[in-house]
Design an enzyme around this catalytic site. Structure first.
Site, PDB file in Angstrom:
ATOM      1  N   CYS A 105       0.846  -1.190   0.000  1.00  0.00           N
ATOM      2  CA  CYS A 105       0.000   0.000   0.000  1.00  0.00           C
ATOM      3  C   CYS A 105       0.879   1.237   0.000  1.00  0.00           C
ATOM      4  O   CYS A 105       1.867   1.302   0.743  1.00  0.00           O
ATOM      5  CB  CYS A 105      -0.889  -0.027   1.241  1.00  0.00           C
ATOM      6  N   HIS A 147      -9.085  -3.948  -2.353  1.00  0.00           N
ATOM      7  CA  HIS A 147      -8.090  -3.221  -1.551  1.00  0.00           C
ATOM      8  C   HIS A 147      -8.455  -1.739  -1.462  1.00  0.00           C
ATOM      9  O   HIS A 147      -8.460  -1.152  -0.380  1.00  0.00           O
ATOM     10  CB  HIS A 147      -6.700  -3.403  -2.175  1.00  0.00           C
ATOM     11  N   GLU A 148      -8.767  -1.129  -2.610  1.00  0.00           N
ATOM     12  CA  GLU A 148      -9.104   0.301  -2.615  1.00  0.00           C
ATOM     13  C   GLU A 148     -10.450   0.554  -1.947  1.00  0.00           C
ATOM     14  O   GLU A 148     -10.631   1.557  -1.256  1.00  0.00           O
ATOM     15  CB  GLU A 148      -9.075   0.863  -4.035  1.00  0.00           C
TER      16      GLU A 148
END
Length: 196
Positions: A105, A147-148
């Site tokens: 990230c 993930h986002e």
């Protein structure tokens, strides 16, 4: 304009993003800045909280994954040129047997861990035209979306790893919070806000 990326420990990364309307101030510029910031940091996704905005927007471009020769040719083709803006997204279904992939990230530099996620996701969202659509994605595209999406829900990938692994990276996370990390992209850190 390239924006500084918010580092681990900043409270904005833990906020659930607020839905926006088409009259959100400087929306097109905000989205353009997010893409420019993501590309500058060599990322494949970036959520608004990562640039300090607690709103429900994230952008992805999976093209860098399309060169991975370990992936099947059809998935490489899907990844190439897949660029999308997600506004007011809501995941309505995740399905399939969870699989592991080593994630990182931009807000948590130099930390990578295996994260289990479902391979297929159904998501409702708007693009910049604010027309609602529902689509199904799978493979790495689904993973980047998940993930986002987690970011706009106040969730980080480190929340999805075992407590043992969390203990092993605790020092790295503390250093990021305090700004004791160096990246080739601009960042801002929680400790700096407190007068560090």
């Amino acid at each position: 304009m390239i924006l500084p990326i918010v580092g681990y420990g900043d409270p904005v990364l833990r906020k659930v993003g607020t839905a926006i309307t088409p009259d959100y101030p400087n929306l097109k510029e905000t989205i353009a800045n997010m893409y420019e910031t993501m590309y500058n940091a060599y990322g494949v996704g970036l959520a608004a909280p990562q640039v300090g905005l607690p709103i429900r927007i994230f952008v992805i471009d999976t093209t860098p994954f399309s060169d991975d020769e370990d992936l099947p040719a059809d998935e490489q083709k899907d990844l190439k040129g897949f660029k999308r803006t997600f506004i007011n997204a809501k995941i309505v279904k995740e399905e399939g047997e969870e699989w592991s992939f080593n994630e990182g990230c931009l807000s948590i530099p130099d930390v990578r861990e295996d994260v289990y996620r479902k391979p297929t996701v159904t998501i409702e969202y708007c693009e910049e035209d604010f027309v609602m659509k529902t689509e199904v994605f799978d493979g790495l595209i689904a993973r980047v979306i998940q993930h986002e999406y987690d970011h706009i829900e106040g969730v980080l990938f480190t929340d999805k790893i075992s407590s043992l692994k969390k203990r092993l990276i605790q020092k790295k996370l503390k250093n990021i919070t305090e700004g004791k990390t160096f990246q080739e992209y601009r960042m801002k850190f929680a400790a700096a806000k407190k007068g560090r």
